[in-house]
Design an enzyme around this catalytic site. Structure first.
Site, PDB file in Angstrom:
ATOM      1  N   HIS A 128      29.423 -51.651 -31.553  1.00 19.66           N
ATOM      2  CA  HIS A 128      28.404 -50.858 -32.249  1.00 19.66           C
ATOM      3  C   HIS A 128      28.731 -49.374 -32.268  1.00 19.66           C
ATOM      4  O   HIS A 128      28.022 -48.601 -32.914  1.00 19.66           O
ATOM      5  CB  HIS A 128      27.023 -51.056 -31.615  1.00 19.66           C
ATOM      6  CG  HIS A 128      26.478 -52.439 -31.774  1.00 19.66           C
ATOM      7  ND1 HIS A 128      26.397 -53.066 -33.001  1.00 19.66           N
ATOM      8  CD2 HIS A 128      26.007 -53.327 -30.858  1.00 19.66           C
ATOM      9  CE1 HIS A 128      25.880 -54.271 -32.836  1.00 19.66           C
ATOM     10  NE2 HIS A 128      25.638 -54.453 -31.552  1.00 19.66           N
TER      11      HIS A 128
ATOM     12  N   HIS B  98      31.901 -41.028 -27.009  1.00 17.82           N
ATOM     13  CA  HIS B  98      31.566 -41.946 -28.094  1.00 17.82           C
ATOM     14  C   HIS B  98      30.474 -41.301 -28.947  1.00 17.82           C
ATOM     15  O   HIS B  98      29.830 -40.337 -28.533  1.00 17.82           O
ATOM     16  CB  HIS B  98      31.117 -43.312 -27.562  1.00 17.82           C
ATOM     17  CG  HIS B  98      29.943 -43.239 -26.643  1.00 17.82           C
ATOM     18  ND1 HIS B  98      30.044 -43.044 -25.282  1.00 17.82           N
ATOM     19  CD2 HIS B  98      28.614 -43.315 -26.889  1.00 17.82           C
ATOM     20  CE1 HIS B  98      28.835 -43.001 -24.741  1.00 17.82           C
ATOM     21  NE2 HIS B  98      27.948 -43.162 -25.701  1.00 17.82           N
TER      22      HIS B  98
ATOM     23  N   HIS C  49      28.570 -38.237 -26.934  1.00 16.00           N
ATOM     24  CA  HIS C  49      28.349 -38.263 -25.498  1.00 16.00           C
ATOM     25  C   HIS C  49      29.690 -38.219 -24.781  1.00 16.00           C
ATOM     26  O   HIS C  49      30.561 -39.058 -25.032  1.00 16.00           O
ATOM     27  CB  HIS C  49      27.605 -39.537 -25.083  1.00 16.00           C
ATOM     28  CG  HIS C  49      26.205 -39.609 -25.590  1.00 16.00           C
ATOM     29  ND1 HIS C  49      25.493 -40.794 -25.658  1.00 16.00           N
ATOM     30  CD2 HIS C  49      25.370 -38.637 -26.054  1.00 16.00           C
ATOM     31  CE1 HIS C  49      24.286 -40.542 -26.143  1.00 16.00           C
ATOM     32  NE2 HIS C  49      24.195 -39.243 -26.388  1.00 16.00           N
TER      33      HIS C  49
ATOM     34  N   THR D 150      22.271 -44.839 -22.406  1.00 17.59           N
ATOM     35  CA  THR D 150      21.461 -45.207 -23.575  1.00 17.59           C
ATOM     36  C   THR D 150      21.870 -46.551 -24.167  1.00 17.59           C
ATOM     37  O   THR D 150      21.359 -46.949 -25.200  1.00 17.59           O
ATOM     38  CB  THR D 150      21.539 -44.118 -24.664  1.00 17.59           C
ATOM     39  OG1 THR D 150      22.884 -44.034 -25.165  1.00 17.59           O
ATOM     40  CG2 THR D 150      21.100 -42.767 -24.130  1.00 17.59           C
TER      41      THR D 150
END
Length: 274
Positions: free
Chosen positions: A100, A126, A145, A214
């Site tokens: 993803h 990423h 991040h 997250t």
């Protein structure tokens, strides 16, 4: 008796090491993201992440989850935190499609940041689009991040948000790698030496709070530093990264999580305006 004491000492050392290794493992984001989705209609969307695996329970029940809205009226302005001391250096890196998102993983020492006297070593970065964190309720077009780990397994993440505008020079540097992955079914591509120091902050101001990863396992007690300045990226660059993922989704951003009374600070140096 001495033998017994020695055995006890070795057992204690082994236990401490095991706990340390386990804590480090829990703080790792998953490398294969296909078990979960950002689409709530899929049945494995963000509201269900904590039900997919027992070790992901924090995604649903944790009270220090990320991302959050950095609302000005909740933020305390401080100068004691000190500037983010980066000591990055070029290192070999690989672009990886995790399912993803696109991750850039440095395969050897790429340097570190220093927080409260502790060194956190840069492991990977990423991208999420749109941004995961918000400023006063405003969401931006993308967020990167930079994930760091200390020798004792703690994790610190630097977040930088982007709005549509001028090209980002670091993403321009990685364009051939993103393009190659977007045009093939390969999931990773070694791209040689990459200098993380080329990731621009643009400001010494940053928000600080304690949150979580997250993505699953949503591990908590993560030290977050969100750069105050919103940088720019082009629509084409955002699309380039999304197309390299091949997950057919338009977004890969987790919804905003409750703050649950957590403190948020904004570091503002006494000596400069930006």
């Amino acid at each position: 008796m001495r033998y017994s004491n020695r055995v006890s000492k070795f057992a204690l050392i082994f236990l401490v090491l095991a706990v340390s290794i386990a804590a480090s493992a829990r703080a790792q984001e998953v490398d294969d993201e296909r078990e979960f989705s950002y689409d709530e209609k899929s049945g494995i969307g963000p509201s269900r992440w904590g039900e997919i695996r027992p070790e992901w329970k924090d995604c649903n029940s944790g009270e220090m989850q990320s991302p959050i809205d950095l609302l000005n009226e909740r933020v305390r302005i401080v100068s004691h935190l000190g500037k983010l001391r980066r000591s990055y250096k070029p290192a070999n890196a690989t672009l990886i499609n995790r399912g993803h998102d696109m991750m850039l993983r440095w395969t050897n020492d790429a340097g570190n940041i220093q927080i409260n006297g502790t060194l956190f070593h840069l492991r990977q970065c990423h991208w999420h689009s749109p941004s995961e964190h918000t400023l006063d309720g405003r969401k931006f077009d993308m967020e990167v991040h930079l994930v760091h780990q200390s020798d004792d397994g703690r994790t610190a993440v630097i977040g930088i948000m982007y709005k549509i505008g001028r090209p980002d020079s670091f993403i321009s540097l990685l364009k051939p790698g993103f393009k190659a992955l977007g045009e093939t079914e390969d999931i990773e591509k070694a791209i040689g030496m990459v200098d993380p120091g080329l990731i621009k902050f643009g400001s010494r101001k940053y928000y600080r709070y304690i949150g979580s990863l997250t993505v699953p396992p949503c591990t908590q007690n993560i030290i977050w530093s969100i750069v105050r300045k919103v940088r720019t990226v082009t629509k084409e660059q955002v699309q380039l990264i999304r197309e390299a993922v091949h997950d057919s989704l338009e977004v890969n951003a987790r919804p905003i999580q409750p703050t649950n009374g957590r403190s948020m600070e904004l570091y503002r140096p006494n000596d400069i305006k930006n």
